[in-house]
Design a protein around this motif. Structure first.
Motif, short mmCIF file in Angstrom:
data_model
loop_
_atom_site.label_atom_id
_atom_site.label_comp_id
_atom_site.label_asym_id
_atom_site.label_seq_id
_atom_site.Cartn_x
_atom_site.Cartn_y
_atom_site.Cartn_z
N GLU A 1 0.83 -1.19 0.00
CA GLU A 1 0.00 0.00 0.00
C GLU A 1 0.87 1.24 0.00
OE1 GLU A 1 -2.53 -0.34 3.41
OE2 GLU A 1 -3.71 -1.96 2.51
N SER A 2 0.32 2.31 -0.58
CA SER A 2 1.02 3.59 -0.62
C SER A 2 0.98 4.24 0.76
CB SER A 2 0.37 4.51 -1.64
OG SER A 2 0.97 5.78 -1.60
N GLU A 3 2.09 4.81 1.16
CA GLU A 3 2.15 5.54 2.42
C GLU A 3 2.05 7.04 2.18
OE1 GLU A 3 5.69 4.27 4.43
OE2 GLU A 3 4.94 2.25 4.70
N ILE A 4 1.95 7.42 0.89
CA ILE A 4 1.86 8.84 0.53
C ILE A 4 0.80 9.02 -0.55
CG2 ILE A 4 4.27 9.37 1.08
CD1 ILE A 4 4.79 9.17 -1.98
N SER A 5 0.38 10.27 -0.72
CA SER A 5 -0.51 10.63 -1.82
C SER A 5 0.30 11.32 -2.88
CB SER A 5 -1.61 11.57 -1.32
OG SER A 5 -2.41 10.93 -0.36
N GLY A 6 -0.11 11.17 -4.13
CA GLY A 6 0.61 11.82 -5.22
C GLY A 6 0.27 11.21 -6.55
N LYS A 7 1.17 11.40 -7.50
CA LYS A 7 0.96 10.93 -8.87
C LYS A 7 2.10 9.99 -9.24
CE LYS A 7 0.69 12.89 -13.50
NZ LYS A 7 0.69 14.14 -14.25
N ILE A 8 1.78 8.81 -9.78
CA ILE A 8 2.80 7.85 -10.22
C ILE A 8 3.55 8.45 -11.41
CG2 ILE A 8 3.24 5.54 -11.18
CD1 ILE A 8 2.29 5.30 -8.37
N VAL A 9 4.86 8.61 -11.26
CA VAL A 9 5.69 9.17 -12.33
C VAL A 9 6.35 8.06 -13.13
CG1 VAL A 9 7.70 10.61 -12.80
CG2 VAL A 9 6.11 11.26 -10.99
N LYS A 10 6.80 7.03 -12.42
CA LYS A 10 7.51 5.95 -13.10
C LYS A 10 7.35 4.66 -12.31
CE LYS A 10 11.84 5.02 -15.42
NZ LYS A 10 13.18 5.49 -15.72
N ILE A 11 7.20 3.55 -13.03
CA ILE A 11 7.20 2.21 -12.42
C ILE A 11 8.56 1.62 -12.75
CG2 ILE A 11 6.10 -0.05 -12.36
CD1 ILE A 11 3.50 1.43 -13.22
N LEU A 12 9.34 1.31 -11.72
CA LEU A 12 10.75 0.95 -11.89
C LEU A 12 11.00 -0.55 -12.05
CD1 LEU A 12 12.02 3.37 -9.14
CD2 LEU A 12 12.06 3.75 -11.60
N VAL A 13 9.96 -1.38 -11.91
CA VAL A 13 10.14 -2.83 -11.96
C VAL A 13 9.15 -3.42 -12.97
CG1 VAL A 13 10.08 -4.96 -10.60
CG2 VAL A 13 10.81 -2.85 -9.53
N ASP A 14 9.60 -4.39 -13.73
CA ASP A 14 8.74 -5.08 -14.68
C ASP A 14 7.84 -6.08 -13.93
OD1 ASP A 14 9.84 -3.82 -16.92
OD2 ASP A 14 11.44 -5.31 -17.06
N ASP A 15 6.66 -6.32 -14.51
CA ASP A 15 5.72 -7.27 -13.92
C ASP A 15 6.35 -8.67 -13.88
OD1 ASP A 15 3.25 -7.97 -12.81
OD2 ASP A 15 2.48 -8.63 -14.74
N SER A 16 6.09 -9.40 -12.82
CA SER A 16 6.58 -10.78 -12.60
C SER A 16 8.09 -10.84 -12.44
CB SER A 16 6.16 -11.70 -13.74
OG SER A 16 4.77 -11.70 -13.89
N SER A 17 8.70 -9.76 -11.98
CA SER A 17 10.15 -9.73 -11.77
C SER A 17 10.48 -9.94 -10.29
CB SER A 17 10.73 -8.38 -12.18
OG SER A 17 10.53 -8.15 -13.53
N PRO A 18 11.61 -10.59 -10.01
CA PRO A 18 12.03 -10.71 -8.61
C PRO A 18 12.51 -9.36 -8.09
CG PRO A 18 13.64 -11.72 -10.06
CD PRO A 18 12.50 -11.30 -10.92
N VAL A 19 12.20 -9.07 -6.83
CA VAL A 19 12.65 -7.83 -6.20
C VAL A 19 13.35 -8.15 -4.89
CG1 VAL A 19 10.93 -6.30 -7.24
CG2 VAL A 19 10.39 -7.43 -5.11
N GLU A 20 14.26 -7.29 -4.52
CA GLU A 20 15.01 -7.41 -3.27
C GLU A 20 14.41 -6.47 -2.22
OE1 GLU A 20 17.58 -9.52 -2.70
OE2 GLU A 20 17.31 -10.31 -4.71
N PHE A 21 14.79 -6.68 -0.98
CA PHE A 21 14.39 -5.78 0.10
C PHE A 21 14.94 -4.39 -0.19
CE2 PHE A 21 15.59 -3.67 4.08
CZ PHE A 21 14.32 -3.50 4.61
N ASP A 22 14.13 -3.38 -0.03
CA ASP A 22 14.52 -1.97 -0.18
C ASP A 22 14.81 -1.57 -1.63
OD1 ASP A 22 14.52 0.27 1.44
OD2 ASP A 22 16.70 0.34 1.58
N GLN A 23 14.39 -2.40 -2.59
CA GLN A 23 14.57 -2.06 -4.00
C GLN A 23 13.50 -1.05 -4.41
OE1 GLN A 23 14.73 -5.40 -6.68
NE2 GLN A 23 14.24 -4.15 -8.46
N PRO A 24 13.86 0.02 -5.12
CA PRO A 24 12.87 1.00 -5.57
C PRO A 24 11.85 0.37 -6.53
CG PRO A 24 15.08 1.90 -5.72
CD PRO A 24 15.23 0.45 -5.42
N LEU A 25 10.57 0.65 -6.28
CA LEU A 25 9.49 0.11 -7.11
C LEU A 25 8.80 1.19 -7.93
CD1 LEU A 25 7.76 -2.23 -4.47
CD2 LEU A 25 9.49 -2.86 -6.17
N PHE A 26 8.49 2.32 -7.28
CA PHE A 26 7.74 3.40 -7.93
C PHE A 26 8.38 4.75 -7.59
CE2 PHE A 26 4.70 0.05 -6.87
CZ PHE A 26 4.02 -0.13 -8.07
#
Length: 159
Positions: free
Chosen positions: A129-154
């Motif tokens: 869930e989002s902890e802030i309000s605003g406008k999505i500027v960029k999605i940094l991860v492709d769908d169905s991709s592995p992510v690490e802890f603390d990796q930027p997503l949006f």
């Protein structure tokens, strides 16, 4: 114990129906865990080194490195945006199910508490869930991709 003996032991344990077997000998430790189906068998093999007195080892001093490959302009441009990072390790999904619509898209306005994505970890789907309000500027991860802890997503523009 050679590899043939270990393979025979794995086959024997899988056929026996035991869920876990631990074998410790003078020079090795083997743990074999089996699941409900024969395809999920985990083997942990650890050679045991003989105990010897520890001698101090000199540690080389680490030299600081400076990275100059990152351009300065995009960093300054992205500084006004807030980065939403992954709270866990897992697989990133933009939809709740393959036949459902995306949670968010670039340019969409979000509010605090909106679900942005799900991250699957150990067969559990965790809504992020989002902890802030605003406008999505960029999605940094492709769908169905592995992510690490603390990796930027949006990237979110809070203004």
């Amino acid at each position: 114990m050679d590899i043939k003996e270990i393979q025979n032991l794995i086959k024997f344990v899988a056929k026996s129906g035991a869920s876990e077997v631990k074998l410790e000998m003078d020079d090795i430790k083997i743990t074999i865990k089996t699941g409900s189906d024969p395809e999920t068998t985990a083997v942990h093999y650890a050679p045991v080194a003989p105990q010897m007195p520890q001698m101090p080892v000199p540690v080389a001093e680490a030299k600081p490195t400076v990275e100059t490959s990152a351009p300065v302009a995009p960093a300054a441009e992205n500084s006004k945006f807030i980065t939403i990072k992954s709270p866990i390790i897992g697989t990133f999904y933009r939809k709740p199910a393959p036949d459902k619509p995306l949670f968010v898209e670039v340019g969409q306005t979000i509010a605090e508490g909106d679900v942005l994505c799900v991250i699957e970890a150990m067969k559990l789907f965790n809504e992020i869930e989002s902890e802030i309000s605003g406008k999505i500027v960029k999605i940094l991860v492709d769908d169905s991709s592995p992510v690490e802890f603390d990796q930027p997503l949006f990237l979110v523009d809070p203004s």
